[in-house]
Design a protein around this motif. Structure first.
Motif, PDB file in Angstrom:
ATOM      1  N   MET A  39      48.658 -23.446  36.966  1.00 41.98           N
ATOM      2  CA  MET A  39      47.859 -23.290  38.175  1.00 41.98           C
ATOM      3  C   MET A  39      46.440 -22.863  37.802  1.00 41.98           C
ATOM      4  SD  MET A  39      49.693 -24.170  40.741  1.00 41.98           S
ATOM      5  CE  MET A  39      48.977 -23.460  42.230  1.00 41.98           C
ATOM      6  N   PRO A  40      45.467 -23.035  38.717  1.00 40.45           N
ATOM      7  CA  PRO A  40      44.085 -22.644  38.403  1.00 40.45           C
ATOM      8  C   PRO A  40      44.003 -21.180  37.977  1.00 40.45           C
ATOM      9  CG  PRO A  40      44.176 -23.880  40.463  1.00 40.45           C
ATOM     10  CD  PRO A  40      45.590 -23.620  40.068  1.00 40.45           C
ATOM     11  N   ILE A  41      43.181 -20.927  36.971  1.00 41.36           N
ATOM     12  CA  ILE A  41      42.967 -19.572  36.475  1.00 41.36           C
ATOM     13  C   ILE A  41      41.644 -19.066  37.040  1.00 41.36           C
ATOM     14  CG2 ILE A  41      42.676 -18.137  34.421  1.00 41.36           C
ATOM     15  CD1 ILE A  41      44.245 -20.331  32.881  1.00 41.36           C
ATOM     16  N   PHE A  42      41.682 -17.894  37.656  1.00 45.34           N
ATOM     17  CA  PHE A  42      40.488 -17.313  38.262  1.00 45.34           C
ATOM     18  C   PHE A  42      39.965 -16.201  37.357  1.00 45.34           C
ATOM     19  CE2 PHE A  42      42.780 -19.429  41.539  1.00 45.34           C
ATOM     20  CZ  PHE A  42      41.806 -19.961  42.372  1.00 45.34           C
ATOM     21  N   VAL A  43      38.717 -16.366  36.906  1.00 46.13           N
ATOM     22  CA  VAL A  43      38.103 -15.380  36.019  1.00 46.13           C
ATOM     23  C   VAL A  43      36.933 -14.735  36.755  1.00 46.13           C
ATOM     24  CG1 VAL A  43      38.807 -16.693  33.984  1.00 46.13           C
ATOM     25  CG2 VAL A  43      36.525 -17.031  34.935  1.00 46.13           C
ATOM     26  N   PRO A  44      36.667 -13.449  36.502  1.00 45.87           N
ATOM     27  CA  PRO A  44      35.524 -12.810  37.161  1.00 45.87           C
ATOM     28  C   PRO A  44      34.227 -13.536  36.823  1.00 45.87           C
ATOM     29  CG  PRO A  44      36.945 -11.181  36.128  1.00 45.87           C
ATOM     30  CD  PRO A  44      37.431 -12.514  35.661  1.00 45.87           C
ATOM     31  N   ALA A  45      33.418 -13.787  37.855  1.00 41.45           N
ATOM     32  CA  ALA A  45      32.139 -14.480  37.651  1.00 41.45           C
ATOM     33  C   ALA A  45      31.268 -13.634  36.726  1.00 41.45           C
ATOM     34  CB  ALA A  45      31.449 -14.709  38.990  1.00 41.45           C
ATOM     35  N   ASN A  46      30.855 -14.220  35.628  1.00 42.85           N
ATOM     36  CA  ASN A  46      30.020 -13.529  34.646  1.00 42.85           C
ATOM     37  C   ASN A  46      28.628 -14.139  34.716  1.00 42.85           C
ATOM     38  OD1 ASN A  46      29.103 -12.002  32.527  1.00 42.85           O
ATOM     39  ND2 ASN A  46      30.280 -13.077  30.941  1.00 42.85           N
ATOM     40  N   GLY A  47      27.790 -13.587  35.624  1.00 46.73           N
ATOM     41  CA  GLY A  47      26.475 -14.194  35.824  1.00 46.73           C
ATOM     42  C   GLY A  47      26.578 -15.578  36.426  1.00 46.73           C
TER      43      GLY A  47
END
Length: 291
Positions: free
Chosen positions: A241-249
């Protein structure tokens, strides 16, 4: 005419319908937010992902005609999400967990009501009639309905995808259990009788291994920008499934491009300590002897 569920079972089914409605609401809230924000996104082998790809992925909870119930469809992707979107995705995971727990309660307490629940729940989907007509989809796919959406614990610098095509599950069996499984097959068939004779020739206390080869799956290694509180700098997980990563800039991490299809041959060397014989002992059960 099928039996009506008991009052207790009916209450659980009602709770299940309400929880399913809530799950759909959380998905709708998250995908609407995603479509509004349009955050940086990478989708496996899509140069330009469609605006509605996440909606299609998260609402995909239905069996296709003739689909093996053990199989699930994969949606391999990375989304650089802000706090608001991460919170919305976490709400989906909580709703999925609660939905799964209720299903397990029904299966344990009222197993006869489970098929009734599966026939009722598709009617809760706001577009189910249209979906059924357009795609020939049949019934709710439980595994696809409750599988979690991976959320990275911290900002990620790079993601390395790789096919894992040599996985297998091993279940230990006694000789008596293997015999019962063979007897449940056709004992008049010559190949079953041969296997029963082979089984009778080994010590009754021997432990056997039933092996199930798993379908190829995509694995992702997430490399964090800084060590986590426990000191780990990376995390490996299945990428169904899609992996959600914290927006880094507002940037995506560096992502490698894996092959479109899994390798057809084994890419990892056999473990030197592999304890099973190479030749299958009971082919009808995929049972091996330990060395």
């Amino acid at each position: 005419m099928s039996d009506q569920p008991s009052p207790s079972a009916y209450r659980l089914l009602l709770q299940l319908e309400q929880q399913f409605d809530y799950l759909l609401e959380t998905i709708e809230a998250a995908v609407s937010l995603y479509e509004q924000q349009q955050p940086p996104t990478w989708v496996f082998h899509q140069t330009t992902p469609t605006t509605h790809w996440l909606r299609e992925a998260l609402f995909d909870m239905w069996h296709e005609q003739d689909q093996d119930g053990r199989e699930t469809r994969n949606y391999i992707a990375i989304v650089a999400a802000n706090e608001e979107l991460l919170t919305a995705i976490d709400a989906i995971n909580q709703a999925k967990a609660n939905f799964s727990e209720l299903l397990q309660d029904i299966k344990k307490s009222f197993p006869g009501a489970l098929s009734d629940a599966k026939s009722r729940l598709p009617k809760r989907h706001p577009h189910v009639d249209e979906v059924l007509r357009r795609n020939g989809l049949a019934r709710l796919h439980l595994k696809q309905s409750w599988r979690q959406l991976p959320i990275a614990q911290a900002p990620v610098s790079r993601v390395r995808f790789a096919w894992y095509s040599s996985g297998r599950s091993i279940k230990r069996l006694t000789v008596q259990e293997a015999e019962r499984k063979l007897i449940q097959l056709d004992t008049d068939a010559p190949h079953i009788r041969i296997q029963l004779r082979k089984l009778a020739s080994i010590p009754s206390g021997e432990i056997l291994a039933q092996v199930q080869t798993q379908a190829p799956l995509m694995r992702a290694n997430l490399f964090f920008t800084e060590p986590l509180a426990d000191g780990h700098t990376r995390r490996a997980l299945n990428a169904a499934m899609p992996i959600f990563v914290p927006a880094n800039g507002q940037r995506l991490p560096h992502i490698n491009l894996p092959a479109l299809q899994p390798p057809t041959t084994r890419t990892r060397a056999r473990r030197r300590d592999e304890k099973l014989e190479h030749e299958v002992f009971l082919p009808s059960l995929r049972v091996y002897r330990y060395r």
